[in-house]
Design a protein around this motif. Sequence first.
Motif, mmCIF file in Angstrom:
data_model
loop_
_atom_site.group_PDB
_atom_site.id
_atom_site.type_symbol
_atom_site.label_atom_id
_atom_site.label_comp_id
_atom_site.label_asym_id
_atom_site.label_seq_id
_atom_site.Cartn_x
_atom_site.Cartn_y
_atom_site.Cartn_z
ATOM 1 N N CYS A 1 0.855 -1.196 0.000
ATOM 2 C CA CYS A 1 0.000 0.000 0.000
ATOM 3 C C CYS A 1 0.887 1.240 0.000
ATOM 4 O O CYS A 1 2.017 1.204 0.485
ATOM 5 C CB CYS A 1 -0.884 0.036 1.246
ATOM 6 N N LYS B 1 0.198 3.990 1.684
ATOM 7 C CA LYS B 1 0.208 4.482 3.074
ATOM 8 C C LYS B 1 -0.574 3.487 3.934
ATOM 9 O O LYS B 1 -1.375 2.717 3.405
ATOM 10 C CB LYS B 1 -0.547 5.822 3.148
ATOM 11 N N ALA B 2 -0.380 3.565 5.240
ATOM 12 C CA ALA B 2 -1.142 2.680 6.136
ATOM 13 C C ALA B 2 -2.380 3.419 6.654
ATOM 14 O O ALA B 2 -2.247 4.428 7.348
ATOM 15 C CB ALA B 2 -0.273 2.258 7.309
ATOM 16 N N PHE C 1 -0.136 -6.016 4.720
ATOM 17 C CA PHE C 1 0.440 -5.193 3.652
ATOM 18 C C PHE C 1 1.730 -4.569 4.153
ATOM 19 O O PHE C 1 1.997 -4.524 5.360
ATOM 20 C CB PHE C 1 -0.545 -4.082 3.234
ATOM 21 N N GLY D 1 -4.211 -5.154 0.782
ATOM 22 C CA GLY D 1 -3.238 -4.398 0.027
ATOM 23 C C GLY D 1 -3.897 -3.542 -1.078
ATOM 24 O O GLY D 1 -5.073 -3.273 -1.044
ATOM 25 N N THR D 2 -3.082 -3.167 -2.017
ATOM 26 C CA THR D 2 -3.558 -2.300 -3.101
ATOM 27 C C THR D 2 -3.076 -2.834 -4.449
ATOM 28 O O THR D 2 -1.997 -2.464 -4.922
ATOM 29 C CB THR D 2 -3.030 -0.855 -2.893
ATOM 30 N N ARG E 1 -6.008 8.063 4.470
ATOM 31 C CA ARG E 1 -6.164 7.583 3.092
ATOM 32 C C ARG E 1 -5.301 8.450 2.179
ATOM 33 O O ARG E 1 -4.948 9.578 2.525
ATOM 34 C CB ARG E 1 -7.642 7.689 2.645
#
Length: 375
Positions: free
Chosen positions: A11, A13-14, A22, A60-61, A131
């Motif tokens: 990701c 950012k967290a 992630f 995750g992303t 976000r």
Amino acid sequence: MSGIYIHIPYCHKACNYCNFHFSTSLKSIDSMIDALCKELAFKKDYLEGDIIETIYFGGGTPSILNQKQLELLFLSIHESYVVSDNAEITIEANPEDINEALLGSWNNMGINRLSIGIQSFQDHYLQWMNRNHSSGEAINSVYLAQKNGFKNISIDLIYGLPNLSLEQWKEEINTAINLNVTHISTYCLTIEERTALGKLVEKGTVQLISEDEVEKQMLHLMNTLGSVGFEQYEISNFCKPGFESKHNSSYWKHTSYIGIGPGAHSYNKKNRQHNIANNALYIKNIRADNFDLNTTTEELSETDRYNEYILTRIRTKWGINAMELNKLLPTNSDALISTVNTLCANEFLYLQDNFYKLTQKGRLLADEITLKLMV
Ligand code: SF4
């Protein structure tokens, strides 16, 4: 019919509430892709040759991946599995990653469903959650995806946020409806230990809203989405007719699937496998062909099968098949039968065509009811 889930554990950012697996360090992505491709080949017999009807890139992303990385994954899938021509292929995407070039490449690769992580249309909540996108970017990402031919788009929203009023939540839902998407997933903010938010709550810095407020937000959600043609086919999931997530529905219907990547699970009706949730170890073990070190296998006992049936089915519009329930019920189940009867008498459950389903009142207390029915 089977599915493939591929976990992309990176990701930008967290987010403060997130306890998924992630990493925000992206330097191992290419090694991770090699490892995922090897695991895809290694697990090919787990589904015993079943045709693949759904593929899901989750995280995750996954929208962090570039075209080449995704192509390598598709190549490995097609080398080891037979994928149906009509397969539902979903990618989870964050608004900040979505652009025309990426959308074009996803289209070309056969991706036909987007799940966009929006979470809120209010910038101050997006910032509070850490976000990586604004409300404007979220809205534009949906328009851009629609303009580029994506007809099956899901968005995620979170309710129960600190200080979120019912009026604000109504606006959030109206914005979501006006985007003309086919699927909306909504989650109540939950506080998980070992997250940034968990620590803030522990310190008393964040005040959560009351259960009553949360219940009002959920009720408003169910009534409003229902009134504009969305069906609540699972507690957290609403869709326009014909736009259920086939992949997620297959989990609830106990279809076999393989989970590829760190932290992913697999299930083939006989056992469940859990992958290690550690990127570095996952890659190291696969490089050394030590696949077994990455996976724990859990044979399912009768009690596990019963609990799993309850856990997955009770939250859905399909409900619990009374005959299946009788077959799966553990011995000495008189107390459970009496619990089911009490839940029906108190209008938390109802019986329709041999299926026990949650009433609207029951849906508000789905977690508690599930626990009552499990052993
Ligand atoms: S983008 Fe998704 S997976 Fe990543 S930290 Fe945020 S919520 Fe978790």
